[in-house]
Enzyme design. Structure first.
Site, PDB file in Angstrom:
ATOM      1  N   ASP A 232       0.845  -1.207   0.000  1.00  0.00           N
ATOM      2  CA  ASP A 232       0.000   0.000   0.000  1.00  0.00           C
ATOM      3  C   ASP A 232       0.875   1.250   0.000  1.00  0.00           C
ATOM      4  O   ASP A 232       2.081   1.181   0.219  1.00  0.00           O
ATOM      5  CB  ASP A 232      -0.916  -0.021   1.242  1.00  0.00           C
ATOM      6  N   HIS A 356     -10.266  -1.730  -7.223  1.00  0.00           N
ATOM      7  CA  HIS A 356     -10.142  -0.642  -6.236  1.00  0.00           C
ATOM      8  C   HIS A 356      -9.295   0.526  -6.747  1.00  0.00           C
ATOM      9  O   HIS A 356      -9.688   1.686  -6.630  1.00  0.00           O
ATOM     10  CB  HIS A 356      -9.553  -1.216  -4.942  1.00  0.00           C
TER      11      HIS A 356
HETATM   12  C1  HEM Z   1      -4.784   2.435  -3.492  1.00  0.00           C
HETATM   13  C2  HEM Z   1      -6.000  -0.863  -0.156  1.00  0.00           C
HETATM   14  C3  HEM Z   1      -9.292   2.214   1.660  1.00  0.00           C
HETATM   15  C4  HEM Z   1      -8.402   5.277  -1.952  1.00  0.00           C
HETATM   16  C5  HEM Z   1      -4.808   1.295  -2.732  1.00  0.00           C
HETATM   17  C6  HEM Z   1      -3.940   0.158  -2.899  1.00  0.00           C
HETATM   18  C7  HEM Z   1      -4.278  -0.761  -1.973  1.00  0.00           C
HETATM   19  C8  HEM Z   1      -5.359  -0.216  -1.194  1.00  0.00           C
HETATM   20  C9  HEM Z   1      -3.655  -2.134  -1.753  1.00  0.00           C
HETATM   21  C10 HEM Z   1      -2.860   0.000  -3.978  1.00  0.00           C
HETATM   22  C11 HEM Z   1      -1.553   0.561  -3.556  1.00  0.00           C
HETATM   23  C12 HEM Z   1      -1.344   2.008  -3.847  1.00  0.00           C
HETATM   24  O1  HEM Z   1      -1.471   2.456  -4.986  1.00  0.00           O
HETATM   25  O2  HEM Z   1      -1.040   2.717  -2.885  1.00  0.00           O
HETATM   26  C13 HEM Z   1      -6.997  -0.302   0.615  1.00  0.00           C
HETATM   27  C14 HEM Z   1      -7.633  -0.967   1.733  1.00  0.00           C
HETATM   28  C15 HEM Z   1      -8.551  -0.098   2.247  1.00  0.00           C
HETATM   29  C16 HEM Z   1      -8.500   1.101   1.447  1.00  0.00           C
HETATM   30  C17 HEM Z   1      -7.310  -2.377   2.193  1.00  0.00           C
HETATM   31  C18 HEM Z   1      -9.468  -0.252   3.415  1.00  0.00           C
HETATM   32  C19 HEM Z   1      -9.212  -1.017   4.447  1.00  0.00           C
HETATM   33  C20 HEM Z   1      -9.373   3.285   0.804  1.00  0.00           C
HETATM   34  C21 HEM Z   1     -10.300   4.370   0.941  1.00  0.00           C
HETATM   35  C22 HEM Z   1     -10.065   5.220  -0.099  1.00  0.00           C
HETATM   36  C23 HEM Z   1      -8.965   4.679  -0.865  1.00  0.00           C
HETATM   37  C24 HEM Z   1     -11.355   4.520   2.051  1.00  0.00           C
HETATM   38  C25 HEM Z   1     -10.778   6.505  -0.453  1.00  0.00           C
HETATM   39  C26 HEM Z   1     -12.088   6.673  -0.346  1.00  0.00           C
HETATM   40  C27 HEM Z   1      -7.305   4.801  -2.619  1.00  0.00           C
HETATM   41  C28 HEM Z   1      -6.636   5.532  -3.671  1.00  0.00           C
HETATM   42  C29 HEM Z   1      -5.606   4.716  -4.117  1.00  0.00           C
HETATM   43  C30 HEM Z   1      -5.663   3.488  -3.335  1.00  0.00           C
HETATM   44  C31 HEM Z   1      -6.971   6.933  -4.178  1.00  0.00           C
HETATM   45  C32 HEM Z   1      -4.583   5.030  -5.212  1.00  0.00           C
HETATM   46  C33 HEM Z   1      -5.115   4.601  -6.561  1.00  0.00           C
HETATM   47  C34 HEM Z   1      -4.155   4.989  -7.665  1.00  0.00           C
HETATM   48  O3  HEM Z   1      -3.733   6.135  -7.682  1.00  0.00           O
HETATM   49  O4  HEM Z   1      -3.822   4.133  -8.480  1.00  0.00           O
HETATM   50  N1  HEM Z   1      -5.661   1.038  -1.681  1.00  0.00           N
HETATM   51  N2  HEM Z   1      -7.551   0.939   0.462  1.00  0.00           N
HETATM   52  N3  HEM Z   1      -8.588   3.497  -0.299  1.00  0.00           N
HETATM   53  N4  HEM Z   1      -6.693   3.583  -2.443  1.00  0.00           N
HETATM   54 FE1  HEM Z   1      -7.178   2.248  -1.036  1.00  0.00          FE
END
Ligand code: HEM
Length: 499
Positions: A232, A356
């Protein structure tokens, strides 16, 4: 197809305008002029760089009725607040320490670095007598009032809605102090210093702790990975004038905020539980039946297609069938994709529309959308994600039962210039909206990681099977369960000094 476009964790080409995230100092009371360059000594350190962390403690507090005494104590905390400049120094020290240890073939020594940041909710600002409009209705109303719209579960009442949150977040929280460090002892010692400043525990305490959340990065090889197992914190927007030099001839936009709010940022904090054994059981039971894949590989591929990246962090848009850990670890390459590979964002053979990462940062899906709807700019939707994991590793018993017995998850903390445009929009209008990204040949479905539906058992998404992209996959439950949160504002250090 548009010209090739390069996103990177810290690369310039995410092209995020500095002022779309941060406001800047100005001599005016209400600034509408082009701000001077960002002052890293004035911006709190967690926002732009992130406080160095192995462990973090979030102390949520209420301010005592003796507000003037609280303000006096707050001014004593200010010299301890970690600025962006300080964090940059700390990171340099950590790197040098690691390099020195590697040269000697030893483990790096403990540096006992600690960081402190502070942020206030709207009710906290009001308690302090600050009632200026700072231009964000989500912040003004607070997250409790937003819970139903975010899709959190709860009970409708005659007067509104009571979410299934822990009690502390159902009462006013005035602010949060974040203490970060490389071990519990350092954080504990720093916390004691902070408590002494506010006389916590004494009859004349000016701050009352209402909740403490402790997060820890995961152990060993899981360091940096969230609890479902995926790396992450990879894709972050680059901020112009900070991560990058301004583009020649490109004006920084003027900002409209009271002067005290300049150099500050809004923080959306969510206490998110993750049902890890249940998530893993689902993957195990539903391996993608692709020729040549073992059931185990089919399950791994399904997980990657739900997230948009392999566990190593490698984006499936670049490497759709096989993980490539070297790619995941390469900050120059692991963000170099747009869901337009080779030149068409209308298919989901490489990455499901609802994965996601694609839901939360759709890249070409909006930026290359043809007229009359597009191209749609996405800068105002970008958020900088911090936060940390909490809770223990899955026990063998939980793994064998496929059932969560111990609470674990993510203290999600995201900074942005505006919560309505940022976190709230991403959660409500993208993750929870089956029709987003718009104008696709099939309905994308829900974000399988964070999307929330009125009926949590009704979520589906398409495109998980690259050989049958219109087929819809039913998700049995929501694996991320919000248990509270609040919206905060992290002011500049000079504002805290003058308060
Ligand atoms: C990216 C997991 C909650 C927004 C990611 C990534 C993972 C992840 C594994 C890919 C790694 C990265 O690009 O940093 C999770 C998990 C969550 C969670 C397990 C809850 C337990 C959230 C929430 C939001 C969010 C609540 C916003 C409402 C984002 C965004 C990205 C991202 C904006 C980057 C996407 C990109 O630029 O490609 N998340 N996330 N995440 N997540 Fe989450």
């Amino acid at each position: 197809m548009s010209a090739s476009y390069h996103y990177s964790s810290q690369s310039s080409t995410a092209n995020l305008d500095l002022n779309s995230l941060y406001a800047h100092p100005s001599v005016d009371n209400m600034s509408t002029r082009t701000p001077p360059p960002l002052d890293p000594a004035n911006v709190q350190g967690d926002i732009l760089v992130g406080l160095p962390k192995k462990t973090q403690t979030y102390v949520f507090f209420q301010i005592d009725d003796n507000v003037s005494a609280f303000r006096t104590q707050l001014s004593k905390l200010v010299p301890l607040i970690t600025s962006t400049s300080q964090v940059l120094n700390d990171h340099a020290q950590i790197l040098a320490n690691k390099q020195a240890a590697a040269e000697k073939g030893r483990k790096p020594t403990l540096l006992t670095l600690a960081g402190i940041n502070i942020a206030f909710s709207h009710t906290g600002l009001v308690k302090m007598g600050i009632t200026d409009e700072i231009g964000d209705s989500a912040f003004d109303e607070g997250q409790l009032a937003d819970a139903q719209d975010l899709g959190d579960k709860g009970t409708p009442t005659s007067t509104g809605f009571v979410p299934d949150w822990i009690p502390a977040f159902k009462n006013p929280v005035h602010g949060v102090i974040l203490i970060s460090g490389d071990c519990h002892a350092t954080v504990q010692a720093t916390l004691i210093k902070v408590e002494q400043i506010f006389n916590v525990g004494a009859h004349n305490a000016t701050l009352h702790e209402v909740l403490r959340l402790v997060g820890d990065v995961r152990p060993g090889a899981e360091n940096g990975h969230e609890h479902f197992g995926f790396l992450d914190g990879i894709s972050q927007p680059a901020v112009k004038d900070f991560d990058t030099k301004p583009n020649p001839g490109q004006e920084t936009k003027p900002v409209t905020r009271p002067a005290w709010a300049l150099d500050g940022s809004f923080l959306a904090l969510r206490y998110l539980f993750q049902l890890v054994p249940e998530f893993n059981t689902f993957l195990k039971k539903n391996p993608l039946p692709l020729p040549g894949l073992t059931p185990e590989q089919g399950s791994e591929l399904l997980g990657a297609r739900l997230v948009g990246r392999w566990k190593s962090g490698a984006p499936i848009d670049i490497t759709p069938l096989k993980d490539n850990p070297a790619l995941g670890a390469d900050p120059l390459q692991n963000n170099n994709f747009r869901y337009a590979f080779p030149d068409d964002p209308q298919t989901q053979d490489r990455c499901p529309f609802a994965a996601h990462t694609r839901k939360t940062n759709p890249r070409a899906d909006l930026e290359d959308l043809p007229p009359p709807t597009g191209p749609v700019p996405t800068e105002s939707r970008r958020i900088i994600r911090r936060g940390i994991q909490f809770g223990p590793e899955v026990t063998p018993l939980e793994a064998s039962l496929g059932q969560t017995k111990l609470g674990r998850g993510l203290i999600f903390a995201a900074y942005q210039s505006n919560i309505v445009n940022g976190f709230q929009f991403i959660q409500h209008s993208w993750a929870n909206t089956a029709g987003f990204p718009i104008q696709k040949p099939v309905t994308p479905g829900f974000d399988p990681i964070i999307g929330q539906a009125a009926d949590p058992t009704s979520r589906t998404l398409t495109g998980t099977n690259p050989n049958n992209q219109s087929a819809s996959l039913s998700l049995p439950i929501e694996w991320v369960v919000p248990k509270g949160g609040e919206y905060f504002f992290a002011p500049s250090i000079s504002t805290l000094r003058d308060t």
